[in-house]
Design a protein around this motif. Structure first.
Motif, short mmCIF file in Angstrom:
data_model
loop_
_atom_site.label_atom_id
_atom_site.label_comp_id
_atom_site.label_asym_id
_atom_site.label_seq_id
_atom_site.Cartn_x
_atom_site.Cartn_y
_atom_site.Cartn_z
N GLY A 95 34.94 6.83 10.47
CA GLY A 95 33.74 7.66 10.42
C GLY A 95 32.58 7.06 9.68
O GLY A 95 31.46 7.60 9.73
N ALA A 96 32.79 5.94 8.98
CA ALA A 96 31.70 5.31 8.23
C ALA A 96 30.83 4.48 9.17
O ALA A 96 31.33 3.84 10.10
CB ALA A 96 32.26 4.43 7.13
N PRO A 97 29.50 4.45 8.95
CA PRO A 97 28.61 3.62 9.77
C PRO A 97 28.93 2.14 9.60
O PRO A 97 29.26 1.67 8.50
CB PRO A 97 27.22 3.95 9.24
CG PRO A 97 27.37 5.26 8.57
CD PRO A 97 28.75 5.27 7.99
N LEU A 98 28.81 1.38 10.71
CA LEU A 98 29.02 -0.06 10.62
C LEU A 98 27.89 -0.71 9.82
O LEU A 98 26.71 -0.39 10.05
CB LEU A 98 29.05 -0.67 12.03
CG LEU A 98 30.43 -1.12 12.53
CD1 LEU A 98 31.35 0.09 12.67
CD2 LEU A 98 30.31 -1.88 13.83
N PRO A 99 28.22 -1.61 8.89
CA PRO A 99 27.18 -2.30 8.13
C PRO A 99 26.36 -3.22 9.04
O PRO A 99 26.82 -3.69 10.08
CB PRO A 99 27.97 -3.12 7.10
CG PRO A 99 29.32 -2.46 7.03
CD PRO A 99 29.57 -1.93 8.41
N ASP A 100 25.14 -3.45 8.65
CA ASP A 100 24.28 -4.40 9.37
C ASP A 100 24.99 -5.75 9.46
O ASP A 100 25.59 -6.22 8.48
CB ASP A 100 22.94 -4.57 8.67
CG ASP A 100 22.07 -3.32 8.78
OD1 ASP A 100 22.38 -2.46 9.64
OD2 ASP A 100 21.10 -3.22 8.00
N GLY A 101 24.91 -6.35 10.61
CA GLY A 101 25.49 -7.67 10.81
C GLY A 101 26.87 -7.64 11.41
O GLY A 101 27.36 -8.68 11.89
N THR A 102 27.54 -6.49 11.41
CA THR A 102 28.89 -6.40 11.98
C THR A 102 28.85 -5.71 13.34
O THR A 102 27.91 -4.97 13.65
CB THR A 102 29.84 -5.63 11.05
OG1 THR A 102 29.40 -4.25 10.96
CG2 THR A 102 29.86 -6.23 9.66
N ASP A 103 29.87 -5.96 14.15
CA ASP A 103 29.92 -5.37 15.48
C ASP A 103 31.30 -4.88 15.88
O ASP A 103 31.49 -4.35 16.97
CB ASP A 103 29.41 -6.35 16.54
CG ASP A 103 30.18 -7.66 16.57
OD1 ASP A 103 31.39 -7.67 16.23
OD2 ASP A 103 29.57 -8.69 16.92
N CYS A 127 34.06 -7.96 20.55
CA CYS A 127 32.86 -7.23 20.11
C CYS A 127 32.97 -5.77 20.51
O CYS A 127 33.28 -5.46 21.66
CB CYS A 127 31.62 -7.87 20.73
SG CYS A 127 30.07 -7.07 20.27
N GLY A 128 32.74 -4.85 19.56
CA GLY A 128 32.79 -3.41 19.83
C GLY A 128 34.15 -2.78 19.67
O GLY A 128 34.28 -1.56 19.84
N LYS A 129 35.17 -3.56 19.33
CA LYS A 129 36.51 -3.00 19.18
C LYS A 129 36.59 -2.05 17.99
O LYS A 129 36.07 -2.35 16.91
CB LYS A 129 37.53 -4.15 19.01
CG LYS A 129 38.97 -3.70 19.01
CD LYS A 129 39.41 -3.19 20.37
CE LYS A 129 40.91 -2.91 20.42
NZ LYS A 129 41.33 -2.38 21.73
N HIS A 130 37.22 -0.88 18.23
CA HIS A 130 37.42 0.15 17.20
C HIS A 130 36.09 0.66 16.63
O HIS A 130 36.00 1.02 15.45
CB HIS A 130 38.31 -0.36 16.06
CG HIS A 130 39.66 -0.85 16.51
ND1 HIS A 130 40.47 -0.11 17.31
CD2 HIS A 130 40.31 -2.04 16.27
CE1 HIS A 130 41.58 -0.80 17.56
NE2 HIS A 130 41.50 -1.97 16.94
N VAL A 131 35.10 0.71 17.51
CA VAL A 131 33.78 1.20 17.11
C VAL A 131 33.37 2.32 18.07
O VAL A 131 33.52 2.19 19.29
CB VAL A 131 32.72 0.08 17.14
CG1 VAL A 131 31.32 0.65 16.89
CG2 VAL A 131 33.06 -0.99 16.11
N ARG A 132 32.87 3.42 17.52
CA ARG A 132 32.27 4.48 18.32
C ARG A 132 30.77 4.25 18.32
O ARG A 132 30.11 4.38 17.28
CB ARG A 132 32.61 5.86 17.75
CG ARG A 132 34.10 6.16 17.76
CD ARG A 132 34.39 7.59 17.33
NE ARG A 132 35.81 7.87 17.38
CZ ARG A 132 36.58 8.17 16.33
NH1 ARG A 132 36.02 8.25 15.13
NH2 ARG A 132 37.86 8.41 16.48
N GLY A 133 30.23 3.93 19.47
CA GLY A 133 28.82 3.59 19.56
C GLY A 133 27.91 4.79 19.30
O GLY A 133 28.30 5.95 19.50
#
Length: 405
Positions: A95-103, A127-133
């Motif tokens: 649930g935490a926002p992705l930090p700048d520079g990470t994907d 790229c984009g794995k385990h991330v909710r856009g």
């Protein structure tokens, strides 16, 4: 006499659409939405982690194992304030926002500590794995719940996520209930010889509340023209007046007379149906539409199911219904006469989903106990021929608003 279909059409055409009001989300369940709900934000508002692990630059973890320096952490609600460069990572939680520079996010199970302030990535990620856009659920301006919807718990939750603290809904129709008759008393009251306990307004009030209306019981009004007129004059601000009893042709059936003296514009009286033939419908000048139901309890209930519930749903902007179901007849029935018949019947559904209905032998309009045992009404058109067991018939199931189980 007019047909049931004609009576229903005239009633529904006279029903006004009630006004709107705003309610808090906590009071929105079961209300009818008056204005579309559109998203007031993106959901999620930024790309967030879908797992506990480490936010990474996917290019850094294509060749594994590899070591990365942990430069901070990002719990949900507390974003990492900074940018991640090559060879670095941030401990991140769901649930935490992705930090700048990470994907991407490497799940914690695919890492191991190597020294203080560093981890080893055992398996890389794309790229984009385990991330909710950002906006993967909805974007600002997206239509979410359509006006005219009967709001469910899911709709309320979605509206909350879309940043709506309140919703515009249809106001609950206000229905005045007026029962008449010197022969009826309220439950629990002492009865004289010849008196019976009133049940009609209790059934109708429950029906009205279940479908989303507000019912006001005007209590029992005696068979007295002055008392009836006073009660009728007090309902001008309501959306609908429903009376029970006193609309037939007896010397003490005074409701129709009192309504006429109040200026009722009578649209019709008497319907070719059983039970419920002596049903009156009209409108009061500068007042509400009026449904005058017969006094027998089963007649009142059937009229409520066939006419009142569709009228209230029309006021709320909903499809009036009712929902009819085909079923197989469980016993022989004789030919019908000129009236549309509504027979109380039990229902049985087999493993294949087929429904068999068994109309009761006794169909007297004063017998409530069989109504309580029934699962539907079997509808027989006027002049229907005799029907043998196994014939398919049209049925009107009891909806939740009318007290089904």
């Amino acid at each position: 006499m007019i047909s049931v279909a004609d009576a229903r059409q005239r009633i529904l055409e006279a029903m006004p659409l009630v006004a709107t009001e705003r309610v808090a989300l906590t009071n929105a369940l079961g209300r009818v939405l008056a204005t579309d709900v559109t998203a007031r934000t993106d959901q999620p508002p930024s790309a967030v982690s879908a797992m506990d692990g480490y936010a990474v630059r996917s290019a850094d973890v294509q060749a594994t194992p590899c070591d990365l320096v942990v430069i901070g952490e990002a719990p949900a609600g507390r974003p990492f304030d900074g940018s991640v460069e090559t060879g670095e990572t941030v401990r991140i939680f769901t649930g935490a926002p992705l930090p700048d520079g990470t994907d991407s996010v490497v799940i914690q199970e695919n890492t191991e500590p190597v020294q203080s302030g560093a981890i080893r990535v055992l398996n890389g990620v794309a790229c984009g794995k385990h991330v909710r856009g950002r906006g993967i659920d909805f974007r600002e301006g997206d239509p979410l719940v359509t006006a005219g919807s009967l709001l469910t718990a899911r709709d309320v939750g979605l509206s909350a996520a879309a940043d709506w603290p309140w919703l515009s809904v249809r106001r609950r129709p206000r229905v005045a209930l007026l029962a008449t008759g010197d022969e009826i008393v309220l439950p629990g009251e002492a009865r004289r010889s010849g008196q019976i306990v009133s049940s009609n307004t209790f059934a109708l009030e429950s029906m009205i509340r279940a479908v989303g209306g507000d019912a006001v019981d005007l209590s029992l009004v005696p068979d007295d023209p002055a008392a009836l007129r006073a009660a009728i004059d007090g309902v001008r601000s309501f959306d609908l007046l429903v009376t029970t009893g006193g609309v037939s042709v007896g010397a003490y059936d005074l409701v129709g007379q009192a309504l006429q003296s109040a200026g009722l514009n009578r649209h019709f009286w008497k319907i070719a149906m059983r039970p419920g033939k002596p049903l009156l419908f009209g409108t009061l000048p500068e007042g509400p539409p009026v449904l005058g139901f017969p006094g027998n309890p089963v007649s009142t209930y059937v009229c409520g199911l066939v006419f009142l519930l569709p009228a209230l749903r029309t006021m709320l902007g909903l499809d009036p219904g009712p929902r009819l179901v085909q079923a197989e007849l469980g016993r022989d029935l004789p030919a019908n006469d000129v009236r549309e018949d509504y027979l109380r019947a039990t229902t049985r559904r087999d493993d294949s989903g087929s429904i068999t209905v068994h109309p009761f032998e006794l169909q007297d309009s004063s017998v409530l106990s069989l109504l309580a045992r029934a699962g539907c009404l079997v509808i027989r058109p006027p002049h229907a021929p005799a029907a043998r067991a196994g014939t398919h018939v049209t049925t009107l199931p009891f909806p939740a608003a009318a007290g089904s189980t």
